[in-house]
Design an enzyme around this catalytic site. Structure first.
Site, PDB file in Angstrom:
ATOM      1  CB  SER A   1      -0.897   0.016   1.240  1.00 58.00           C
ATOM      2  OG  SER A   1      -0.118  -0.013   2.426  1.00 58.00           O
ATOM      3  CB  CYS A   2       4.464   1.878  -0.488  1.00 60.29           C
ATOM      4  SG  CYS A   2       4.845   1.240  -2.131  1.00 60.29           S
TER       5      CYS A   2
END
Length: 282
Positions: free
Chosen positions: A114-115
């Site tokens: 989810s960066c």
């Protein structure tokens, strides 16, 4: 470590009948991983196989590639202000001469799904840091019928799940379908790290002729861990993510999803699936 499960009293309601009883829950505690004395990461895990978890984590980070890279792993004494040891902090010491990559940058790039960074950056990071390129010669060939039987073997080996229903599992099988190792954890990525770490400690990396089976879905992070350990085939009982499929295609990993009963989807590396002659393709 003996804190795998804990007991809690719960209110139980079944068909209108109310009772109070103790329930067995899977334990979840933080583990801080230090590298050569410096804090690196914190993961929420089920206590047990902590040294293997830390070692496997560092395989996926590109720090460790074989047993010779690892000097030792220890619990940190005096981990709290009063000097007590919580067994929730481990320090991994590398052997002299091991070059430590810029793991702060790399972790931001490719281990957090989810960066928000682009998929290409994630794929490039794994490709440039992989120490064990997938190389199975002669190629691994697995019949669909053999794959179909693996989830039941994994389920039969999940001892703690039977008591809590709250654990993920990861298992390694050889090409004949024999169970080599199985680990459980509250996080499926931790279960995989424990498997890989145990393999590193035993001098068994790369895992070039094995099948990695995970409960749940196949995320990019799990595909990355398989690639970094040299695993040629990753199978999951649920869906893969799009980036996991991209990584598998990029690196030559065979990726199987929705492995349930006699059905499965092969998303990449189908050449390792030994289909019967004349099998119909839609």
């Amino acid at each position: 470590m003996g804190r795998v499960t804990e007991r809690r009293r719960v209110l139980r309601i079944r068909d209108g009948a109310v009772s109070s009883r103790p329930d067995t829950l899977v334990a979840e505690e933080p583990l801080e991983i230090r590298l050569n004395g410096r804090p690196l990461a914190v993961t929420m895990r089920t206590p047990g196989d902590d040294f293997a978890l830390a070692a496997g984590f560092l395989v996926s980070e590109g720090v460790l590639a074989n047993a010779a890279d690892l000097r030792n792993v220890v619990y940190c004494a005096g981990a709290t202000a009063d000097g007590s040891n919580t067994y929730n902090v481990v320090d991994v010491r590398t052997a002299p001469g091991v070059v430590i990559p810029d793991i702060t940058l790399e972790r931001n790039v490719y281990t957090t799904s989810s960066c928000g960074l682009c998929g290409k950056a994630s794929l490039d990071a794994v490709r440039t840091t992989a120490r064990h390129p997938i190389a199975d010669a002669p190629p691994l060939r697995v019949e669909p019928e053999l794959l179909a039987g693996l989830p039941d073997r994994l389920r039969a080996a999940q001892r703690v799940f039977d008591r809590t229903g709250g654990l993920h599992a990861a298992a390694l099988f050889d090409e004949a379908g024999e169970l080599l190792d199985v680990r459980e954890d509250v996080g499926r990525h931790n279960a995989v790290d424990k498997l890989v770490g145990r393999a590193l400690q035993g001098g068994r990396l790369p895992l070039s002729r094995t099948i990695l089976l995970v409960s749940g879905r196949a995320s990019f992070e799990l595909a990355q861990k398989a690639v970094m350990a040299g695993v040629p085939m990753l199978a999951a009982v649920s869906a893969p993510s799009s980036l996991a499929v991209d990584l598998a295609a990029e690196t030559g990993l065979t990726l199987v999803g929705f492995l349930r009963g006699g059905s499965m989807n092969v998303y990449a590396g189908e050449d390792r699936i030994a289909l019967r002659a004349g099998a119909a393709r839609g």
